[in-house]
Design a protein around this motif. Structure first.
Motif, PDB file in Angstrom:
ATOM      1  N   TRP A 228      39.095 -57.707  52.749  1.00 48.18           N
ATOM      2  CA  TRP A 228      38.377 -58.768  53.419  1.00 48.18           C
ATOM      3  C   TRP A 228      38.091 -58.374  54.858  1.00 48.18           C
ATOM      4  O   TRP A 228      38.961 -57.848  55.557  1.00 48.18           O
TER       5      TRP A 228
ATOM      6  N   THR B  26      31.574 -65.852  53.012  1.00 41.58           N
ATOM      7  CA  THR B  26      31.893 -67.266  52.922  1.00 41.58           C
ATOM      8  C   THR B  26      32.406 -67.737  54.282  1.00 41.58           C
ATOM      9  O   THR B  26      33.196 -67.058  54.930  1.00 41.58           O
TER      10      THR B  26
ATOM     11  N   CYS C 256      37.353 -63.517  45.498  1.00 45.81           N
ATOM     12  CA  CYS C 256      36.195 -62.649  45.347  1.00 45.81           C
ATOM     13  C   CYS C 256      36.270 -61.986  43.996  1.00 45.81           C
ATOM     14  O   CYS C 256      37.261 -61.313  43.682  1.00 45.81           O
TER      15      CYS C 256
ATOM     16  N   CYS D  50      33.927 -60.050  51.398  1.00 48.97           N
ATOM     17  CA  CYS D  50      34.690 -59.259  50.449  1.00 48.97           C
ATOM     18  C   CYS D  50      34.100 -57.855  50.369  1.00 48.97           C
ATOM     19  O   CYS D  50      32.887 -57.669  50.494  1.00 48.97           O
TER      20      CYS D  50
ATOM     21  N   GLU E  82      32.042 -64.276  46.894  1.00 47.33           N
ATOM     22  CA  GLU E  82      33.179 -64.914  47.541  1.00 47.33           C
ATOM     23  C   GLU E  82      33.126 -66.422  47.351  1.00 47.33           C
ATOM     24  O   GLU E  82      32.052 -67.008  47.216  1.00 47.33           O
TER      25      GLU E  82
ATOM     26  N   LEU F 194      40.790 -67.685  49.782  1.00 45.80           N
ATOM     27  CA  LEU F 194      39.517 -67.088  49.445  1.00 45.80           C
ATOM     28  C   LEU F 194      39.641 -66.263  48.176  1.00 45.80           C
ATOM     29  O   LEU F 194      40.661 -65.628  47.936  1.00 45.80           O
TER      30      LEU F 194
END
Length: 115
Positions: free
Chosen positions: A36, A109, A22, A95, A6, A20
């Protein structure tokens, strides 16, 4: 072994946005759900959003209308666009790729939303 990484987390003020990303390494099973999840301090991990191979998305009510999940099949990536962020969105975001044959998690993250 497939791994997920991530990126895109950080510190943002309430009302701000983050995106975000991934990426999955190697080959993953074609029929899968990517998503997520998040875990805030002292709380259990919860689903944020998931998306199927054909693009059907599902969101938890807490983020509906503010977050958008998407995926790029060619790149084996999943994204989470987070808008109108609130302090309660603060959490570690993970993720996930799930299929009949695998259930893979990233390391997470951090997303921190200040008032």
């Amino acid at each position: 072994q497939v791994q997920l990484v991530e990126s895109g987390g950080g510190l943002v003020q309430a009302g701000g946005s983050l995106r975000l990303s991934c990426a999955a390494s190697g080959t993953i099973f074609s029929n899968n759900v990517m998503g997520w999840y998040r875990q805030a301090p002292g709380k259990q991990r919860e689903l944020v959003a998931i998306i199927t191979t054909i693009g059907t998305a599902t969101y938890t009510d807490a983020v509906k209308g503010r977050f958008t999940i998407s995926r790029d099949g060619a790149k084996n990536t999943v994204y989470l666009q987070m808008n109108s962020l609130k302090p309660e969105d603060t959490a570690v975001y993970y993720c996930n790729v799930k299929s009949y044959v695998e259930d893979i998690w990233g390391r997470g993250t951090q997303v921190t939303v200040s008032s």
